[in-house]
Scaffold this motif. Structure first.
Motif, PDB file in Angstrom:
ATOM      1  N   ARG A 119       0.831  -1.218   0.000  1.00 31.49           N
ATOM      2  CA  ARG A 119       0.000   0.000   0.000  1.00 31.49           C
ATOM      3  C   ARG A 119       0.858   1.258   0.000  1.00 31.49           C
ATOM      4  N   GLU A 120       1.862   1.269   0.873  1.00 33.29           N
ATOM      5  CA  GLU A 120       2.752   2.425   0.984  1.00 33.29           C
ATOM      6  C   GLU A 120       3.487   2.684  -0.336  1.00 33.29           C
ATOM      7  N   THR A 121       3.932   1.614  -0.968  1.00 34.56           N
ATOM      8  CA  THR A 121       4.642   1.742  -2.242  1.00 34.56           C
ATOM      9  C   THR A 121       3.719   2.293  -3.318  1.00 34.56           C
ATOM     10  N   LEU A 122       2.542   1.718  -3.435  1.00 39.26           N
ATOM     11  CA  LEU A 122       1.611   2.158  -4.479  1.00 39.26           C
ATOM     12  C   LEU A 122       1.044   3.546  -4.204  1.00 39.26           C
ATOM     13  N   ALA A 123       1.020   3.958  -2.945  1.00 41.76           N
ATOM     14  CA  ALA A 123       0.510   5.284  -2.587  1.00 41.76           C
ATOM     15  C   ALA A 123       1.379   6.400  -3.169  1.00 41.76           C
ATOM     16  N   ALA A 124       2.593   6.080  -3.594  1.00 39.74           N
ATOM     17  CA  ALA A 124       3.468   7.080  -4.204  1.00 39.74           C
ATOM     18  C   ALA A 124       2.976   7.481  -5.598  1.00 39.74           C
ATOM     19  N   LEU A 125       2.017   6.720  -6.131  1.00 38.95           N
ATOM     20  CA  LEU A 125       1.469   7.005  -7.465  1.00 38.95           C
ATOM     21  C   LEU A 125       0.050   7.535  -7.348  1.00 38.95           C
ATOM     22  N   PRO A 126      -0.336   8.450  -8.232  1.00 38.27           N
ATOM     23  CA  PRO A 126      -1.754   8.856  -8.274  1.00 38.27           C
ATOM     24  C   PRO A 126      -2.619   7.647  -8.644  1.00 38.27           C
ATOM     25  N   ASP A 127      -3.879   7.665  -8.208  1.00 36.68           N
ATOM     26  CA  ASP A 127      -4.781   6.530  -8.422  1.00 36.68           C
ATOM     27  C   ASP A 127      -4.750   5.975  -9.843  1.00 36.68           C
ATOM     28  N   GLY A 128      -4.885   6.812 -10.838  1.00 37.27           N
ATOM     29  CA  GLY A 128      -4.927   6.352 -12.231  1.00 37.27           C
ATOM     30  C   GLY A 128      -3.645   5.652 -12.644  1.00 37.27           C
ATOM     31  N   GLU A 129      -2.522   6.188 -12.211  1.00 42.72           N
ATOM     32  CA  GLU A 129      -1.240   5.558 -12.546  1.00 42.72           C
ATOM     33  C   GLU A 129      -1.070   4.243 -11.796  1.00 42.72           C
ATOM     34  N   ARG A 130      -1.546   4.207 -10.566  1.00 49.53           N
ATOM     35  CA  ARG A 130      -1.462   2.989  -9.750  1.00 49.53           C
ATOM     36  C   ARG A 130      -2.207   1.854 -10.448  1.00 49.53           C
ATOM     37  N   GLU A 131      -3.437   2.137 -10.850  1.00 47.05           N
ATOM     38  CA  GLU A 131      -4.240   1.107 -11.528  1.00 47.05           C
ATOM     39  C   GLU A 131      -3.617   0.708 -12.859  1.00 47.05           C
ATOM     40  N   ALA A 132      -3.083   1.691 -13.591  1.00 48.11           N
ATOM     41  CA  ALA A 132      -2.453   1.394 -14.880  1.00 48.11           C
ATOM     42  C   ALA A 132      -1.211   0.522 -14.688  1.00 48.11           C
ATOM     43  N   LEU A 133      -0.400   0.833 -13.673  1.00 47.89           N
ATOM     44  CA  LEU A 133       0.798   0.029 -13.396  1.00 47.89           C
ATOM     45  C   LEU A 133       0.412  -1.405 -13.065  1.00 47.89           C
ATOM     46  N   LEU A 134      -0.530  -1.567 -12.144  1.00 47.46           N
ATOM     47  CA  LEU A 134      -0.931  -2.916 -11.747  1.00 47.46           C
ATOM     48  C   LEU A 134      -1.521  -3.695 -12.917  1.00 47.46           C
ATOM     49  N   SER A 135      -2.328  -3.047 -13.713  1.00 48.37           N
ATOM     50  CA  SER A 135      -2.923  -3.705 -14.870  1.00 48.37           C
ATOM     51  C   SER A 135      -1.843  -4.131 -15.867  1.00 48.37           C
ATOM     52  N   ALA A 136      -0.896  -3.240 -16.131  1.00 52.63           N
ATOM     53  CA  ALA A 136       0.181  -3.561 -17.072  1.00 52.63           C
ATOM     54  C   ALA A 136       1.051  -4.692 -16.537  1.00 52.63           C
ATOM     55  N   MET A 137       1.383  -4.657 -15.243  1.00 54.58           N
ATOM     56  CA  MET A 137       2.222  -5.710 -14.663  1.00 54.58           C
ATOM     57  C   MET A 137       1.504  -7.062 -14.724  1.00 54.58           C
ATOM     58  N   LYS A 138       0.206  -7.068 -14.446  1.00 55.77           N
ATOM     59  CA  LYS A 138      -0.555  -8.320 -14.529  1.00 55.77           C
ATOM     60  C   LYS A 138      -0.532  -8.873 -15.951  1.00 55.77           C
ATOM     61  N   ARG A 139      -0.659  -7.985 -16.945  1.00 59.01           N
ATOM     62  CA  ARG A 139      -0.627  -8.445 -18.333  1.00 59.01           C
ATOM     63  C   ARG A 139       0.747  -9.006 -18.697  1.00 59.01           C
ATOM     64  N   LEU A 140       1.813  -8.354 -18.242  1.00 57.90           N
ATOM     65  CA  LEU A 140       3.158  -8.853 -18.530  1.00 57.90           C
ATOM     66  C   LEU A 140       3.397 -10.202 -17.856  1.00 57.90           C
ATOM     67  N   VAL A 141       3.035 -10.322 -16.583  1.00 55.70           N
ATOM     68  CA  VAL A 141       3.249 -11.556 -15.833  1.00 55.70           C
ATOM     69  C   VAL A 141       2.394 -12.692 -16.389  1.00 55.70           C
ATOM     70  N   GLY A 142       1.233 -12.367 -16.907  1.00 58.76           N
ATOM     71  CA  GLY A 142       0.364 -13.388 -17.485  1.00 58.76           C
ATOM     72  C   GLY A 142       0.628 -13.638 -18.958  1.00 58.76           C
ATOM     73  N   GLY A 143       1.512 -12.849 -19.556  1.00 59.27           N
ATOM     74  CA  GLY A 143       1.768 -12.958 -20.989  1.00 59.27           C
ATOM     75  C   GLY A 143       3.230 -13.191 -21.303  1.00 59.27           C
ATOM     76  N   VAL A 144       3.842 -12.215 -21.939  1.00 60.68           N
ATOM     77  CA  VAL A 144       5.198 -12.355 -22.460  1.00 60.68           C
ATOM     78  C   VAL A 144       6.238 -12.630 -21.373  1.00 60.68           C
ATOM     79  N   LEU A 145       5.998 -12.211 -20.140  1.00 61.20           N
ATOM     80  CA  LEU A 145       6.948 -12.467 -19.050  1.00 61.20           C
ATOM     81  C   LEU A 145       6.439 -13.524 -18.066  1.00 61.20           C
ATOM     82  N   ALA A 146       5.575 -14.415 -18.540  1.00 63.67           N
ATOM     83  CA  ALA A 146       5.014 -15.453 -17.674  1.00 63.67           C
ATOM     84  C   ALA A 146       6.052 -16.519 -17.308  1.00 63.67           C
ATOM     85  N   GLU A 147       6.901 -16.887 -18.231  1.00 67.06           N
ATOM     86  CA  GLU A 147       7.862 -17.977 -18.009  1.00 67.06           C
ATOM     87  C   GLU A 147       9.230 -17.575 -18.537  1.00 67.06           C
ATOM     88  N   PRO A 148      10.284 -17.988 -17.828  1.00 67.74           N
ATOM     89  CA  PRO A 148      11.631 -17.738 -18.354  1.00 67.74           C
ATOM     90  C   PRO A 148      11.833 -18.529 -19.646  1.00 67.74           C
TER      91      PRO A 148
END
Length: 162
Positions: A119-148
């Protein structure tokens, strides 16, 4: 802090950004969890062992730990009275990691600590950027960066201090 990059670079240094933020987040997490006498690995094992009956091998895979690291982690949890190795209720040949009553109490507290660091880490970002970061990271982890990927010279993971 910025990456040391050649002047001719045309793309941002994604590796630097991900490595640096991951390293700093791990150091913050380690300092916060030290409050309850746990490492991030110990926290991971406790929380996932509480979810359902799991073997050491299953927990090692969830926590991305090698066998030696897992044994040392479980040994530390046993020495602290937070977990113990027991025979599996479904496979007599297998041993599972069972969390003690005190271990469950510590796991609840450590999860509060982990959630607070996030929470403390994400609080450094405005709400819209926080949601965008999390959404993008989820897409990367579930997609192109899912497996080594396989490589003749595998990339080494950064060492984490115990």
């Amino acid at each position: 802090m910025t990456a040391m990059t050649p002047q001719t670079r045309s793309e941002p240094d994604l590796s630097f950004f991900l490595d640096h933020t991951s390293h700093v987040l791990r150091t913050r997490m380690a300092a916060a969890l030290a409050e309850v006498g746990l490492t991030a690995r110990m926290h991971c094992v406790l929380v996932h062992a509480l979810e359902e009956e799991r073997t050491q091998a299953q927990l090692a895979e969830i926590g991305d730990m090698d066998k030696t690291t897992m044994v040392v982690t479980v040994d530390a949890l046993e020495a602290a009275g937070l977990a113990e190795r027991r025979p599996s209720s479904v496979d007599r040949r297998a041993r599972v990691i069972a969390v003690t009553e005190e271990g469950a109490r510590v796991a609840r507290r450590s999860q509060e600590i982990v959630d607070g660091v996030h929470r403390e880490t994400l609080a450094a970002l405005p709400d819209g950027e926080r949601e965008a970061l999390l959404s993008a990271m989820k897409r990367l982890v579930g997609g192109v960066l899912a497996e080594p990927v396989e490589s003749p010279r595998p990339a080494r993971r950064a060492r984490q201090r115990g």
